[in-house]
Design a protein around this motif. Structure first.
Motif, mmCIF file in Angstrom:
data_model
loop_
_atom_site.group_PDB
_atom_site.id
_atom_site.type_symbol
_atom_site.label_atom_id
_atom_site.label_comp_id
_atom_site.label_asym_id
_atom_site.label_seq_id
_atom_site.Cartn_x
_atom_site.Cartn_y
_atom_site.Cartn_z
ATOM 1 N N ARG A 310 -82.158 -31.814 -3.712
ATOM 2 C CA ARG A 310 -80.857 -31.144 -3.624
ATOM 3 C C ARG A 310 -79.890 -31.623 -4.702
ATOM 4 N NH1 ARG A 310 -78.667 -32.129 2.203
ATOM 5 N NH2 ARG A 310 -76.883 -30.997 1.306
ATOM 6 N N PHE A 311 -79.887 -32.916 -4.949
ATOM 7 C CA PHE A 311 -78.857 -33.483 -5.820
ATOM 8 C C PHE A 311 -79.407 -34.073 -7.116
ATOM 9 C CE2 PHE A 311 -77.230 -33.868 -1.423
ATOM 10 C CZ PHE A 311 -76.137 -33.024 -1.542
ATOM 11 N N GLY A 312 -80.718 -34.189 -7.236
ATOM 12 C CA GLY A 312 -81.294 -34.740 -8.452
ATOM 13 C C GLY A 312 -81.108 -36.246 -8.553
ATOM 14 N N LEU A 313 -81.619 -36.789 -9.628
ATOM 15 C CA LEU A 313 -81.499 -38.214 -9.927
ATOM 16 C C LEU A 313 -80.892 -38.375 -11.309
ATOM 17 C CD1 LEU A 313 -85.129 -39.185 -8.836
ATOM 18 C CD2 LEU A 313 -83.051 -39.485 -7.466
ATOM 19 N N ASP A 314 -80.295 -39.522 -11.548
ATOM 20 C CA ASP A 314 -79.730 -39.780 -12.876
ATOM 21 C C ASP A 314 -80.607 -40.724 -13.690
ATOM 22 O OD1 ASP A 314 -79.298 -42.142 -11.543
ATOM 23 O OD2 ASP A 314 -77.122 -42.185 -11.830
ATOM 24 N N ARG A 315 -81.861 -40.917 -13.232
ATOM 25 C CA ARG A 315 -82.839 -41.747 -13.932
ATOM 26 C C ARG A 315 -84.110 -40.938 -14.175
ATOM 27 N NH1 ARG A 315 -82.450 -45.006 -9.046
ATOM 28 N NH2 ARG A 315 -81.012 -43.282 -8.634
ATOM 29 N N PRO A 316 -84.978 -41.392 -15.055
ATOM 30 C CA PRO A 316 -86.133 -40.584 -15.455
ATOM 31 C C PRO A 316 -87.085 -40.291 -14.303
ATOM 32 C CG PRO A 316 -85.741 -42.350 -17.035
ATOM 33 C CD PRO A 316 -84.850 -42.620 -15.868
ATOM 34 N N PHE A 317 -87.614 -39.055 -14.307
ATOM 35 C CA PHE A 317 -88.590 -38.663 -13.292
ATOM 36 C C PHE A 317 -89.549 -37.651 -13.903
ATOM 37 C CE2 PHE A 317 -90.276 -37.158 -9.252
ATOM 38 C CZ PHE A 317 -90.299 -38.342 -8.508
ATOM 39 N N LEU A 318 -90.859 -37.891 -13.645
ATOM 40 C CA LEU A 318 -91.929 -37.038 -14.171
ATOM 41 C C LEU A 318 -92.650 -36.350 -13.021
ATOM 42 C CD1 LEU A 318 -93.851 -36.080 -16.482
ATOM 43 C CD2 LEU A 318 -95.171 -38.185 -16.069
ATOM 44 N N LEU A 319 -92.838 -35.037 -13.152
ATOM 45 C CA LEU A 319 -93.642 -34.256 -12.221
ATOM 46 C C LEU A 319 -94.985 -33.942 -12.866
ATOM 47 C CD1 LEU A 319 -90.917 -31.617 -11.209
ATOM 48 C CD2 LEU A 319 -91.575 -33.652 -9.879
ATOM 49 N N VAL A 320 -96.074 -34.164 -12.126
ATOM 50 C CA VAL A 320 -97.404 -33.766 -12.584
ATOM 51 C C VAL A 320 -98.023 -32.910 -11.485
ATOM 52 C CG1 VAL A 320 -99.672 -34.509 -13.396
ATOM 53 C CG2 VAL A 320 -97.646 -35.910 -13.900
ATOM 54 N N GLY A 321 -98.273 -31.634 -11.783
ATOM 55 C CA GLY A 321 -98.759 -30.702 -10.784
ATOM 56 C C GLY A 321 -100.185 -30.264 -11.041
ATOM 57 N N ALA A 322 -100.899 -29.960 -9.967
ATOM 58 C CA ALA A 322 -102.270 -29.444 -10.059
ATOM 59 C C ALA A 322 -102.281 -27.966 -9.721
ATOM 60 C CB ALA A 322 -103.184 -30.204 -9.105
ATOM 61 N N GLY A 323 -103.150 -27.216 -10.387
ATOM 62 C CA GLY A 323 -103.266 -25.782 -10.120
ATOM 63 C C GLY A 323 -101.992 -25.051 -10.493
ATOM 64 N N VAL A 324 -101.449 -24.284 -9.546
ATOM 65 C CA VAL A 324 -100.239 -23.503 -9.817
ATOM 66 C C VAL A 324 -98.969 -24.286 -9.537
ATOM 67 C CG1 VAL A 324 -101.421 -21.341 -9.323
ATOM 68 C CG2 VAL A 324 -100.166 -22.513 -7.490
ATOM 69 N N HIS A 325 -99.101 -25.532 -9.107
ATOM 70 C CA HIS A 325 -97.907 -26.290 -8.721
ATOM 71 C C HIS A 325 -97.069 -26.628 -9.954
ATOM 72 C CE1 HIS A 325 -96.157 -29.726 -6.027
ATOM 73 N NE2 HIS A 325 -95.348 -28.685 -6.143
ATOM 74 N N SER A 326 -95.886 -26.024 -10.045
ATOM 75 C CA SER A 326 -95.028 -26.173 -11.213
ATOM 76 C C SER A 326 -93.601 -25.799 -10.828
ATOM 77 C CB SER A 326 -95.504 -25.258 -12.353
ATOM 78 O OG SER A 326 -94.546 -25.198 -13.393
ATOM 79 N N HIS A 327 -92.653 -26.323 -11.580
ATOM 80 C CA HIS A 327 -91.268 -25.909 -11.329
ATOM 81 C C HIS A 327 -91.022 -24.472 -11.780
ATOM 82 C CE1 HIS A 327 -90.525 -26.737 -15.658
ATOM 83 N NE2 HIS A 327 -89.465 -25.965 -15.506
ATOM 84 N N LEU A 328 -91.979 -23.886 -12.495
ATOM 85 C CA LEU A 328 -91.870 -22.486 -12.911
ATOM 86 C C LEU A 328 -92.458 -21.525 -11.877
ATOM 87 C CD1 LEU A 328 -92.866 -22.834 -16.680
ATOM 88 C CD2 LEU A 328 -90.569 -22.789 -15.675
ATOM 89 N N ASP A 329 -93.032 -22.065 -10.809
ATOM 90 C CA ASP A 329 -93.678 -21.243 -9.789
ATOM 91 C C ASP A 329 -92.913 -21.414 -8.475
ATOM 92 O OD1 ASP A 329 -96.624 -19.864 -9.211
ATOM 93 O OD2 ASP A 329 -95.762 -20.873 -7.463
ATOM 94 N N SER A 330 -92.619 -20.321 -7.795
ATOM 95 C CA SER A 330 -91.808 -20.362 -6.584
ATOM 96 C C SER A 330 -92.605 -20.727 -5.340
ATOM 97 C CB SER A 330 -91.124 -19.008 -6.364
ATOM 98 O OG SER A 330 -92.105 -17.984 -6.209
ATOM 99 N N HIS A 331 -93.909 -20.959 -5.490
ATOM 100 C CA HIS A 331 -94.724 -21.319 -4.325
ATOM 101 C C HIS A 331 -94.155 -22.548 -3.620
ATOM 102 C CE1 HIS A 331 -98.453 -21.427 -1.951
ATOM 103 N NE2 HIS A 331 -98.406 -22.739 -2.088
ATOM 104 N N ASP A 332 -93.700 -23.502 -4.389
ATOM 105 C CA ASP A 332 -93.024 -24.679 -3.844
ATOM 106 C C ASP A 332 -91.583 -24.654 -4.333
ATOM 107 O OD1 ASP A 332 -92.006 -27.130 -3.114
ATOM 108 O OD2 ASP A 332 -93.196 -28.259 -4.575
ATOM 109 N N PRO A 333 -90.626 -24.257 -3.493
ATOM 110 C CA PRO A 333 -89.235 -24.147 -3.958
ATOM 111 C C PRO A 333 -88.583 -25.481 -4.288
ATOM 112 C CG PRO A 333 -89.366 -23.771 -1.590
ATOM 113 C CD PRO A 333 -90.783 -23.828 -2.087
ATOM 114 N N SER A 334 -89.181 -26.583 -3.828
ATOM 115 C CA SER A 334 -88.522 -27.871 -4.052
ATOM 116 C C SER A 334 -88.564 -28.305 -5.513
ATOM 117 C CB SER A 334 -89.148 -28.953 -3.169
ATOM 118 O OG SER A 334 -90.458 -29.290 -3.581
ATOM 119 N N TRP A 335 -89.637 -27.964 -6.226
ATOM 120 C CA TRP A 335 -89.689 -28.370 -7.637
ATOM 121 C C TRP A 335 -88.679 -27.599 -8.487
ATOM 122 C CZ3 TRP A 335 -94.897 -30.124 -10.187
ATOM 123 C CH2 TRP A 335 -95.366 -31.270 -9.540
ATOM 124 N N PRO A 336 -88.546 -26.276 -8.367
ATOM 125 C CA PRO A 336 -87.477 -25.602 -9.116
ATOM 126 C C PRO A 336 -86.085 -26.123 -8.748
ATOM 127 C CG PRO A 336 -89.064 -23.996 -8.311
ATOM 128 C CD PRO A 336 -89.429 -25.296 -7.683
#
Length: 428
Positions: A310-336
C-alpha cells in the motif's frame, strides 16, 4: 473454491487443496496441482537408493554453520500460546584451511517426516537416501575475521515450508561474504525439528482475513526478534535456549549496519512487511511472493494488500517472478500496487519458463534423483528451463543484489540482464 481453506499434513498429497496453499503464496500453480496424478502412487524404488549432496558453493570462502533454538519470552505464540519459539540455521564465511565433516541437509529427526512428504510427491521412501545428503558447510567452524564485520542477510521460506529446503541458496550466499540466518516459522511450517529430536508438526491452516494476517504478523515478529538475537550474539552472548556456544571468533564479527532480507513466496511477503516496520533492514528480495495476505477470487475473500504494498518502502527492493508473475500483469494486484507506491530503488526480474519452486532446493536436488522422481515432476516443480542454470542464476542474482546494496558494488545486471543467464530477464 472453498471459503475456508484447510491445509493439513494429512492432506499433503491432495492436489486441489495444495493448489490453494500455494495460491496463497504466488500466481504459480502448486507443484502437486500442476501434476495431480503424480502424487497418487510412489514410484517403485531403484535397486539401490539414490544418493546426492547439495551442489558446492561458488564463493571465495568456505562455509561454516550452526543452529539456534530461539525463545522469545516477551511474545506470546498466537498459534498455541506460551512463549514463541523457532529454529534458525546460520551460515557464515570460514577460513580456507578449515576442516570438518559436512553437515546433513536435513536434521535426522526430519528425515522420516520428509520421506513421507516425498512419498506424497510420488517418490518412494526407499528410493532416496535422504539421511545421507550433505550441505557444503562445516559444523561450528570459527568465523573468518573481517575488519569491518560481515553483512547480515535473513532468510524466510514459503508458507508452511522450512528453511532446510533453501540451503543451496543460503550456503552459497554465505560463501560470498555474508552471515545468513534462515528461519523456520514454527506451527505454521509442516514440521520443525528442535534439539533432542523433538519435532513440532504444523497446524491445519484455515484461511480467513484474520488468520492470514496473524500468520504474517508472527513471521514479522520472528524476523525482528531474530535480528535482536543476532545483535546480542555480536556482543558475545549466546542468544539461543540452553547452554550452547557461539563459533570461535563470533563476537564483533557481524556488521549490523548492513542488513538484508531474502525470502521465497510468503517469505518474500515477510521480507517486505518486516522492512516496512523495521528500519534496521536495508534491502529486500522477494522470490515470487505476493505482497498481500488475501487475494480475492477464487478464495472469495477480499483482496488484502500488505502495508508494504500500500505504501511502498524507501529502501531497495527486488521482485523476481516466475511464469506470468510480474508487476505488468494484473493476475496478482499486489505487485502493480507495490510498484506504483515503492519510493526506494526497485527492479523486477522475470523467469518466464520458471515455476514457483524454481528458487528452492528442489531445482538442485530433483535432477540428481533420476528415475526415483515421477516423469514430468521436475518440470511441474521448477519449470522447463535447465535446472543447473536456474540454480546458478538464483544464486548469482541474490548475491549481485546484496553486493550492490550492502557492499556498494555496482552492477547493471538488473537493467540489462546477463547473457550467461538469459532465462532471468529484467522487466522494465
Amino acid at each position: 473454491m472453498f471459503r475456508a481453506i484447510r491445509i493439513g499434513l494429512s492432506r499433503f498429497a491432495a492436489a486441489p487443496r495444495r493448489l490453494l496453499a500455494v495460491a496463497l503464496l504466488s500466481p504459480a500453480l502448486s507443484l502437486l496441482a500442476a501434476a495431480p496424478a503424480l502424487a497418487a502412487t510412489p514410484q517403485a524404488p531403484a535397486a539401490a537408493p539414490k544418493r546426492f549432496d547439495l551442489p558446492p558453493t561458488t564463493g571465495p570462502y568456505k562455509v561454516g554453520t550452526f543452529t539456534l533454538h530461539i525463545v522469545d519470552r516477551a511474545r506470546a505464540d498466537r498459534f498455541v500460546g506460551g512463549p514463541r519459539e523457532y529454529m534458525v540455521t546460520v551460515s557464515y564465511p570460514i577460513a580456507p584451511h578449515a576442516r570438518g565433516a559436512r553437515v546433513p541437509w536435513l536434521e535426522p529427526a526430519l528425515v522420516p517426516e520428509w520421506s513421507a512428504t516425498a512419498a506424497g510427491y510420488g517418490i518412494a521412501p526407499e528410493a532416496v537416501d535422504w539421511a545421507g545428503a550433505r550441505r557444503p558447510a562445516i559444523q561450528g567452524a570459527p568465523l573468518l575475521r573481517n575488519p569491518r564485520g560481515w553483512p547480515v542477510v535473513l532468510f524466510s521460506p514459503g508458507l508452511q515450508y522450512f528453511r532446510e529446503l533453501y540451503s543451496s541458496l543460503t550456503d552459497d550466499l554465505a560463501s560470498h561474504g555474508y552471515v545468513v540466518a534462515s528461519m523456520t516459522h514454527t506451527h505454521e511450517a509442516f514440521y520443525t525439528a528442535f534439539p533432542g529430536g523433538r519435532v513440532v508438526r504444523g497446524q491445519d491452516l484455515v484461511e480467513t482475513v484474520e488468520s492470514t494476517q496473524m500468520w504474517l504478523d508472527t513471521r514479522v515478529g520472528d524476523s525482528r526478534h531474530l535480528l535482536d538475537a543476532l545483535t546480542l550474539s555480536n556482543r558475545g552472548f549466546y542468544p539461543g535456549a540452553g547452554h550452547g556456544r557461539l563459533p570461535p571468533g563470533w563476537r564483533g564479527g557481524l556488521d549490523l549496519a548492513r542488513v538484508g532480507f531474502l525470502g521465497h513466496s510468503y517469505g518474500g511477503t515477510t521480507a517486505a512487511e518486516t522492512m516496512f516496520f523495521d528500519r534496521r533492514f536495508d534491502a529486500g528480495l522477494d522470490y515470487d511472493g505476493r505482497l498481500s495476505t488475501t487475494y480475492g477470487p477464487p478464495q472469495d475473500l477480499p483482496y488484502g494488500p500488505t502495508l508494504a504494498a500500500r505504501f511502498g518502502l524507501d529502501r531497495p527492493f527486488l521482485l523476481v517472478g516466475a511464469g506470468v508473475h510480474s508487476h505488468l500483469d494484473s493476475h496478482d494486484p499486489s505487485w502493480p500496487q507495490f510498484w506504483a507506491s515503492q519510493r526506494g530503488w526497485k527492479r523486477e526480474v522475470n523467469v518466464a519458463r520458471g515455476e514457483h519452486f524454481t528458487f528452492s532446493d528442489f531445482t538442485a536436488v530433483l535432477p540428481a534423483l533420476g528415475d526415483a522422481v515421477p516423469p514430468g515432476f521436475g518440470v511441474a516443480v521448477y519449470g522447463s528451463l535447465p535446472p543447473a542454470q536456474a540454480v546458478a542464476a538464483t544464486r548469482y542474482h541474490s548475491r549481485a543484489f546484496f553486493d550492490l546494496h550492502l557492499k556498494g558494488r555496482p552492477t547493471r545486471l538488473f537493467d540489462r540482464g546477463s547473457p550467461a543467464y538469459p532465462e532471468f530477464r529484467p522487466v522494465p
